[in-house]
Design a protein around this motif. Sequence first.
Motif, PDB file in Angstrom:
ATOM      1  N   ASP A   9      -0.748  11.297   5.099  1.00 58.26           N
ATOM      2  CA  ASP A   9      -2.123  11.782   5.226  1.00 58.26           C
ATOM      3  C   ASP A   9      -2.330  13.107   4.507  1.00 58.26           C
ATOM      4  O   ASP A   9      -3.404  13.375   3.964  1.00 58.26           O
ATOM      5  CB  ASP A   9      -2.521  11.927   6.697  1.00 58.26           C
ATOM      6  CG  ASP A   9      -2.716  10.593   7.396  1.00 58.26           C
ATOM      7  OD1 ASP A   9      -2.834   9.549   6.712  1.00 58.26           O
ATOM      8  OD2 ASP A   9      -2.753  10.590   8.640  1.00 58.26           O
ATOM      9  N   GLN A  10      -1.309  13.943   4.479  1.00 57.97           N
ATOM     10  CA  GLN A  10      -1.428  15.247   3.827  1.00 57.97           C
ATOM     11  C   GLN A  10      -1.211  15.166   2.319  1.00 57.97           C
ATOM     12  O   GLN A  10      -1.742  15.987   1.576  1.00 57.97           O
ATOM     13  CB  GLN A  10      -0.429  16.239   4.431  1.00 57.97           C
ATOM     14  CG  GLN A  10      -0.763  16.608   5.851  1.00 57.97           C
ATOM     15  CD  GLN A  10       0.342  17.420   6.510  1.00 57.97           C
ATOM     16  OE1 GLN A  10       1.392  17.664   5.935  1.00 57.97           O
ATOM     17  NE2 GLN A  10       0.088  17.830   7.746  1.00 57.97           N
ATOM     18  N   GLU A  11      -0.446  14.196   1.875  1.00 57.23           N
ATOM     19  CA  GLU A  11      -0.102  14.101   0.458  1.00 57.23           C
ATOM     20  C   GLU A  11      -1.322  13.767  -0.408  1.00 57.23           C
ATOM     21  O   GLU A  11      -1.472  14.308  -1.491  1.00 57.23           O
ATOM     22  CB  GLU A  11       0.994  13.050   0.262  1.00 57.23           C
ATOM     23  CG  GLU A  11       1.637  13.070  -1.082  1.00 57.23           C
ATOM     24  CD  GLU A  11       2.452  14.319  -1.368  1.00 57.23           C
ATOM     25  OE1 GLU A  11       2.752  14.534  -2.549  1.00 57.23           O
ATOM     26  OE2 GLU A  11       2.809  15.071  -0.439  1.00 57.23           O
ATOM     27  N   PHE A  12      -2.175  12.855   0.037  1.00 53.89           N
ATOM     28  CA  PHE A  12      -3.410  12.537  -0.663  1.00 53.89           C
ATOM     29  C   PHE A  12      -4.569  12.704   0.299  1.00 53.89           C
ATOM     30  O   PHE A  12      -4.999  13.796   0.552  1.00 53.89           O
ATOM     31  CB  PHE A  12      -3.373  11.123  -1.276  1.00 53.89           C
ATOM     32  CG  PHE A  12      -2.499  11.021  -2.482  1.00 53.89           C
ATOM     33  CD1 PHE A  12      -2.865  11.605  -3.684  1.00 53.89           C
ATOM     34  CD2 PHE A  12      -1.301  10.342  -2.433  1.00 53.89           C
ATOM     35  CE1 PHE A  12      -2.059  11.517  -4.811  1.00 53.89           C
ATOM     36  CE2 PHE A  12      -0.481  10.238  -3.541  1.00 53.89           C
ATOM     37  CZ  PHE A  12      -0.866  10.833  -4.731  1.00 53.89           C
ATOM     38  N   ILE A  13      -5.034  11.583   0.850  1.00 50.76           N
ATOM     39  CA  ILE A  13      -6.101  11.631   1.848  1.00 50.76           C
ATOM     40  C   ILE A  13      -5.713  10.696   2.997  1.00 50.76           C
ATOM     41  O   ILE A  13      -5.000   9.716   2.789  1.00 50.76           O
ATOM     42  CB  ILE A  13      -7.466  11.201   1.256  1.00 50.76           C
ATOM     43  CG1 ILE A  13      -7.381   9.796   0.659  1.00 50.76           C
ATOM     44  CG2 ILE A  13      -7.942  12.199   0.219  1.00 50.76           C
ATOM     45  CD1 ILE A  13      -8.704   9.214   0.212  1.00 50.76           C
ATOM     46  N   GLU A  40      -5.731   7.692   5.179  1.00 50.67           N
ATOM     47  CA  GLU A  40      -6.217   6.323   5.009  1.00 50.67           C
ATOM     48  C   GLU A  40      -5.644   5.462   6.120  1.00 50.67           C
ATOM     49  O   GLU A  40      -4.544   5.721   6.604  1.00 50.67           O
ATOM     50  CB  GLU A  40      -5.760   5.742   3.671  1.00 50.67           C
ATOM     51  CG  GLU A  40      -6.221   6.505   2.456  1.00 50.67           C
ATOM     52  CD  GLU A  40      -5.678   5.895   1.182  1.00 50.67           C
ATOM     53  OE1 GLU A  40      -6.501   5.350   0.436  1.00 50.67           O
ATOM     54  OE2 GLU A  40      -4.469   5.962   0.948  1.00 50.67           O
ATOM     55  N   ASN A  89      -2.097   4.105   5.805  1.00 51.06           N
ATOM     56  CA  ASN A  89      -0.950   4.994   6.037  1.00 51.06           C
ATOM     57  C   ASN A  89      -0.254   4.708   7.359  1.00 51.06           C
ATOM     58  O   ASN A  89       0.970   4.789   7.456  1.00 51.06           O
ATOM     59  CB  ASN A  89      -1.387   6.459   5.979  1.00 51.06           C
ATOM     60  CG  ASN A  89      -1.783   6.886   4.582  1.00 51.06           C
ATOM     61  OD1 ASN A  89      -1.556   6.170   3.605  1.00 51.06           O
ATOM     62  ND2 ASN A  89      -2.394   8.049   4.489  1.00 51.06           N
ATOM     63  N   SER A  96      -3.155   1.504  -1.312  1.00 47.34           N
ATOM     64  CA  SER A  96      -2.510   2.799  -1.115  1.00 47.34           C
ATOM     65  C   SER A  96      -2.208   3.462  -2.453  1.00 47.34           C
ATOM     66  O   SER A  96      -2.095   2.807  -3.485  1.00 47.34           O
ATOM     67  CB  SER A  96      -1.211   2.591  -0.331  1.00 47.34           C
ATOM     68  OG  SER A  96      -0.481   3.785  -0.245  1.00 47.34           O
ATOM     69  N   PHE A  97      -2.047   4.776  -2.415  1.00 50.27           N
ATOM     70  CA  PHE A  97      -1.603   5.524  -3.582  1.00 50.27           C
ATOM     71  C   PHE A  97      -0.080   5.490  -3.711  1.00 50.27           C
ATOM     72  O   PHE A  97       0.472   5.957  -4.694  1.00 50.27           O
ATOM     73  CB  PHE A  97      -2.034   6.996  -3.473  1.00 50.27           C
ATOM     74  CG  PHE A  97      -3.503   7.209  -3.609  1.00 50.27           C
ATOM     75  CD1 PHE A  97      -4.113   7.134  -4.849  1.00 50.27           C
ATOM     76  CD2 PHE A  97      -4.285   7.488  -2.506  1.00 50.27           C
ATOM     77  CE1 PHE A  97      -5.471   7.339  -4.990  1.00 50.27           C
ATOM     78  CE2 PHE A  97      -5.647   7.696  -2.626  1.00 50.27           C
ATOM     79  CZ  PHE A  97      -6.237   7.628  -3.879  1.00 50.27           C
ATOM     80  N   PHE A  98       0.609   4.980  -2.711  1.00 50.66           N
ATOM     81  CA  PHE A  98       2.058   5.070  -2.618  1.00 50.66           C
ATOM     82  C   PHE A  98       2.735   3.772  -3.033  1.00 50.66           C
ATOM     83  O   PHE A  98       2.102   2.742  -3.185  1.00 50.66           O
ATOM     84  CB  PHE A  98       2.466   5.436  -1.187  1.00 50.66           C
ATOM     85  CG  PHE A  98       1.892   6.746  -0.732  1.00 50.66           C
ATOM     86  CD1 PHE A  98       2.440   7.943  -1.145  1.00 50.66           C
ATOM     87  CD2 PHE A  98       0.771   6.784   0.089  1.00 50.66           C
ATOM     88  CE1 PHE A  98       1.917   9.160  -0.745  1.00 50.66           C
ATOM     89  CE2 PHE A  98       0.231   7.994   0.501  1.00 50.66           C
ATOM     90  CZ  PHE A  98       0.805   9.174   0.082  1.00 50.66           C
TER      91      PHE A  98
END
Length: 109
Positions: free
Chosen positions: A32-36, A38, A41, A82-84
């Motif tokens: 949650d802290q790395e991007f936004i 969601e 996550n 996800s961004f991951f």
Amino acid sequence: MPEPIPSITLPPPEDPQQEGVWLQTSLQQWLDQEFIPEAINQQIAQRASQIFVRQRMEGENDLGSLVIAIVTEMQSFNFRESFFSEFAIANAVSDLLLDSLGIDRCCGS
């Protein structure tokens, strides 16, 4: 010739389920802290935690082996929302575990 990097062995689990709860919470906070923040996550953290707990209950204490297991098993997870990726998740788990053990993860020391 350079010395190989020594393996890191986690202490035997006292309570694998509690470790899993800690990992799930910590990983979700990191995600949650790395991007936004969601919704996905939570699902990612839950799945990584399940893999980690199962591996620990099966007797796996080697950090490198745990990271490989997470990468391998998270490949079946759908990261489309996800961004991951599975690699980012396994690396984050490794960093969280090293931090919890007080091991400096900077600069190879």
